[in-house]
Design a protein around this motif. Structure first.
Motif, PDB file in Angstrom:
ATOM      1  N   TYR A 164       0.858  -1.185   0.000  1.00  0.00           N
ATOM      2  CA  TYR A 164       0.000   0.000   0.000  1.00  0.00           C
ATOM      3  C   TYR A 164       0.892   1.232   0.000  1.00  0.00           C
ATOM      4  O   TYR A 164       2.085   1.141   0.305  1.00  0.00           O
ATOM      5  N   PRO A 215      -7.683  -8.791  -4.255  1.00  0.00           N
ATOM      6  CA  PRO A 215      -7.192  -7.487  -4.700  1.00  0.00           C
ATOM      7  C   PRO A 215      -8.190  -6.802  -5.624  1.00  0.00           C
ATOM      8  O   PRO A 215      -8.997  -7.461  -6.277  1.00  0.00           O
ATOM      9  N   GLY A 216      -8.114  -5.485  -5.661  1.00  0.00           N
ATOM     10  CA  GLY A 216      -8.977  -4.711  -6.552  1.00  0.00           C
ATOM     11  C   GLY A 216      -8.459  -4.723  -7.977  1.00  0.00           C
ATOM     12  O   GLY A 216      -7.493  -5.424  -8.301  1.00  0.00           O
ATOM     13  N   GLU A 220      -7.016   0.465 -11.706  1.00  0.00           N
ATOM     14  CA  GLU A 220      -7.425   1.514 -10.756  1.00  0.00           C
ATOM     15  C   GLU A 220      -6.414   1.679  -9.639  1.00  0.00           C
ATOM     16  O   GLU A 220      -6.067   2.794  -9.241  1.00  0.00           O
ATOM     17  N   LEU A 221      -5.933   0.547  -9.125  1.00  0.00           N
ATOM     18  CA  LEU A 221      -4.945   0.626  -8.046  1.00  0.00           C
ATOM     19  C   LEU A 221      -3.642   1.251  -8.539  1.00  0.00           C
ATOM     20  O   LEU A 221      -2.995   2.019  -7.822  1.00  0.00           O
ATOM     21  N   ASP A 224      -3.969   4.918  -8.461  1.00  0.00           N
ATOM     22  CA  ASP A 224      -3.872   5.422  -7.078  1.00  0.00           C
ATOM     23  C   ASP A 224      -2.419   5.465  -6.613  1.00  0.00           C
ATOM     24  O   ASP A 224      -1.953   6.451  -6.050  1.00  0.00           O
TER      25      ASP A 224
ATOM     26  N   ARG B  44     -15.301   2.145  -6.423  1.00  0.00           N
ATOM     27  CA  ARG B  44     -14.908   2.410  -5.034  1.00  0.00           C
ATOM     28  C   ARG B  44     -15.853   3.428  -4.386  1.00  0.00           C
ATOM     29  O   ARG B  44     -16.234   3.271  -3.225  1.00  0.00           O
ATOM     30  N   LEU B  71     -12.368  -2.717   0.826  1.00  0.00           N
ATOM     31  CA  LEU B  71     -10.942  -3.095   0.804  1.00  0.00           C
ATOM     32  C   LEU B  71     -10.576  -3.648  -0.566  1.00  0.00           C
ATOM     33  O   LEU B  71      -9.507  -3.349  -1.109  1.00  0.00           O
ATOM     34  N   GLU B  72     -11.468  -4.452  -1.128  1.00  0.00           N
ATOM     35  CA  GLU B  72     -11.187  -5.049  -2.441  1.00  0.00           C
ATOM     36  C   GLU B  72     -11.224  -4.021  -3.559  1.00  0.00           C
ATOM     37  O   GLU B  72     -10.693  -4.259  -4.648  1.00  0.00           O
ATOM     38  N   LYS B  73     -11.839  -2.888  -3.292  1.00  0.00           N
ATOM     39  CA  LYS B  73     -11.843  -1.816  -4.293  1.00  0.00           C
ATOM     40  C   LYS B  73     -10.676  -0.849  -4.048  1.00  0.00           C
ATOM     41  O   LYS B  73     -10.605   0.210  -4.663  1.00  0.00           O
ATOM     42  N   GLY B  74      -9.817  -1.187  -3.086  1.00  0.00           N
ATOM     43  CA  GLY B  74      -8.615  -0.386  -2.855  1.00  0.00           C
ATOM     44  C   GLY B  74      -8.785   0.743  -1.853  1.00  0.00           C
ATOM     45  O   GLY B  74      -7.891   1.557  -1.678  1.00  0.00           O
TER      46      GLY B  74
END
Lengths: 353, 112
Positions: A164, A215-216, A220-221, A224, B44, B71-74
Motif C-alpha cells: 500500500y 485485490p482490486g 485503478e490501483l 492510485d 470504489r 478493501l477489495e476496491k482499494g
C-alpha cells in the motif's frame, strides 16, 4: 523479529500438512469443489504446459524481512541458499531452453553471495533478468547500497512489493520500518533512472491485499499508487502488478488463526475465472528451487510438490529434458484457486483485464 | 448452539429470496446489478456509499459485505471510517436540525 514457521518447528512448515489442511482441515473444507473439477469443463484437465517462457529461480530462503503473508516462509533464520554449482547447472539448462526471461526470487535474492555473478552469466546468454527485490535490502548493509547501479548496468527489471502507499498498511504486513526504507530505496532506484520514462529501466511494484480479501482492479490501483507516491514522495514507477495472497505457509497460518480460512477459500472458488485459468503462469514457467529441484511454480515449490522424472524421482535441473518436461502434467491442488480468482494472479500481476 | 437473529451464513442465501416471489426478486437483483455496474461513479465510490448507508440502516450483512468490498476496491481504513462519519453526521444532523422546530415551539408557548 518474528521467527519463520520452519524455525518454530510449526507443522505448517511442511507442505504435506498445508495440503492436508486445505483439503481436509474442517468438514466444510472437505466439501469444497476440487480445483481439477473446475478445469474439466474448460478442457484444461489435466493441466498441460504451453511453451516455456519464464525460467524462475529461487536462489534461497534467506531474507532480511519476515513478512506475514510470505509463501516462502523466508527470513533471517533461513539458511537454504543456492550454490554456484547449482547455478551453473541452471545456466546450462537455461541455455538449452526456450525461456526468454529469468525471474530471480527468494528470500531476498541479493543475499545469495553469488547473486551478482549469476546475473552477469544470465545476461551473457542474452536472457532478460527480473529480480524480485524487497527494496529494504538495498539499505540493509553498505555492501548493497550500489544495487541500483548494478541493476542498471545489467538492465535488470526490478519488481518490488509495496502492499500500500501508506506506512500503516505496509508495516503491518512487512514489518516495522519497512515502508520508510522502501520509500528511500525507491527514490534511490529513481535516481539512477529506474521507473523514469525513456530510460528503459523497468521498475514495477506489486500490490497484494493486507488481509483475507481479494485485490482490486489492477488499473485503478495502479492509478492510485502512481498519484499518491508521486505526490507524497516524488516516486515514479512503471507498472503495478496485483497479486492475490496464496492460502499457503504464513498466510495459511493467519487464515487459520483468524477464523478466515473457510470463507477465504470459498471466496477464491466463487471468484474462479475461466479466462484466468487458461493463462495461469505455471503453463509457461519452470520454477527451480535453491537445491536445484524442479517445480511447476514457486507455490508448488514451497508446498513440496515437485516435478517428477519419468522414473518417478524428483527431477533435478541438471537432468532436465525440455521436450519431456513440456509433455508432463502440471501438479494442481486447492491452493491453485489463488491464481484463478477474479482477474487472476501471477508473478506478472492480473491475468485478464 | 447459538441463538441469534443474524447469521452471517444467511447472506449467502440472499439470492434465494426469489423462491417465495420470483418476479419481484429477480427485478430487484437486476436493478441492484445495474446500480453497482459501470456508471458515473467509480466502483470504489459506490462501495463507500454502500458502506455508509449500511451503517445508517444498521444492516450487519451489508456492513460485513461492504467492509470487504471497500478493501477489495482499494479503499483504506481511513477512507472507510470517514464514509461512516459522513453517514453519522447526516444521521445526527437530521435529528439536530429538528431542534429548530423544538425551539420554535418553546418560544411560542413560553412567555416572551
Amino acid at each position: 523479529m518474528t521467527k519463520s514457521l520452519f524455525s518454530q518447528a510449526s507443522p505448517l512448515a511442511k507442505g504435506e500438512e498445508q495440503i492436508r489442511i486445505l483439503n481436509e482441515g474442517s468438514p466444510k473444507l472437505r466439501t469444497l469443489t476440487p480445483f481439477g473439477k473446475k478445469l474439466e469443463p474448460l478442457g484444461l484437465f489435466p493441466l498441460k504446459r504451453t511453451s516455456l517462457e519464464i525460467f524462475q529461480v529461487n536462489v534461497g530462503k534467506m531474507c532480511n524481512q519476515v513478512c506475514k503473508h510470505c509463501h516462502v516462509d523466508a527470513g533471517p533464520d533461513r539458511r537454504e541458499i543456492m550454490t554456484r554449482e547449482t547455478m551453473l547447472q541452471c545456466l546450462k539448462a537455461l541455455k538449452e531452453s526456450s525461456a526468454h526471461t529469468v525471474d530471480l526470487t527468494g528470500g531476498a535474492p541479493e543475499m545469495n553471495p553469488d547473486f551478482r555473478w549469476f546475473v552477469e552469466e544470465i545476461r551473457k546468454l542474452d536472457k532478460k533478468v527480473i529480480v524480485r527485490c524487497n527494496l529494504t535490502i538495498i539499505l540493509a548493509n553498505p555492501s548493497y547500497y550500489d544495487l541500483p547501479e548494478f541493476f542498471k548496468k545489467y538492465q535488470v527489471q526490478v519488481v518490488s512489493s509495496l502492499p500500500y502507499y501508506d506506512k500503516r498498511n505496509t508495516d503491518r504486513q512487512r514489518g516495522d520500518g519497512v515502508f520508510d526504507k522502501s520509500i528511500k530505496a525507491l527514490q534511490m532506484l529513481n535516481e539512477v533512472g529506474y521507473g523514469k520514462g525513456g530510460t528503459g529501466l523497468q521498475l514495477d511494484l506489486v500490490y497484494n491485499p493486507t488481509g483475507a480479501f481479494l485485490p482490486g482492479a489492477q488499473e485503478e490501483l495502479e492509478a492510485d499508487f502512481k498519484r499518491e507516491l508521486k505526490t507524497l514522495f516524488g516516486i515514479e514507477f512503471n507498472q503495478l502488478f496485483v497479486i492475490t495472497n496464496m492460502p499457503i505457509s504464513r498466510f495459511l497460518e493467519y487464515l487459520e488463526q483468524s477464523g478466515n480460512l473457510e470463507s477465504y477459500l470459498e471466496k477464491l472458488i466463487a471468484a474462479f475465472n475461466p479466462q484466468a485459468a487458461k493463462g495461469v503462469m505455471c503453463r509457461n514457467t519452470v520454477s527451480i528451487g535453491w537445491d536445484g529441484y524442479v517445480y511447476d511454480c514457486d507455490f508448488n515449490q514451497q508446498l513440496d510438490l515437485p516435478v517428477l522424472s519419468q522414473t518417478q524421482r524428483r527431477l533435478h535441473v541438471a537432468e532436465i529434458n525440455w521436450k519431456a518436461f513440456s509433455e508432463e502434467t502440471i501438479i494442481i491442488n486447492q491452493h491453485c484457486f489463488g491464481c484463478t480468482a477474479g482477474s487472476g494472479s501471477s508473478c506478472g500481476g492480473s491475468l485478464v483485464e | 448452539m447459538h441463538n441469534h437473529y443474524y447469521d452471517p451464513e444467511d447472506l449467502k442465501n440472499f439470492g434465494k429470496v426469489t423462491e417465495f416471489e420470483e418476479k419481484m426478486g429477480a427485478k430487484f437483483f437486476e436493478y441492484y446489478q445495474t446500480v453497482f455496474g459501470k456508471g458515473a461513479l467509480s466502483a470504489r465510490e459506490k462501495s463507500l456509499i454502500a458502506l455508509a448507508v449500511a451503517h445508517v440502516v444498521q444492516c450487519p450483512y451489508c456492513i460485513d459485505a461492504y467492509s470487504t468490498d471497500c478493501l477489495e476496491k482499494g479503499a483504506n481504513e481511513q477512507q472507510m471510517m470517514e464514509a461512516v462519519h459522513v453517514a453519522c453526521a447526516i444521521r445526527g444532523g437530521a435529528s439536530l436540525v429538528h431542534a429548530t422546530q423544538m425551539m420554535k415551539h418553546v418560544k411560542k408557548v413560553n412567555l416572551p
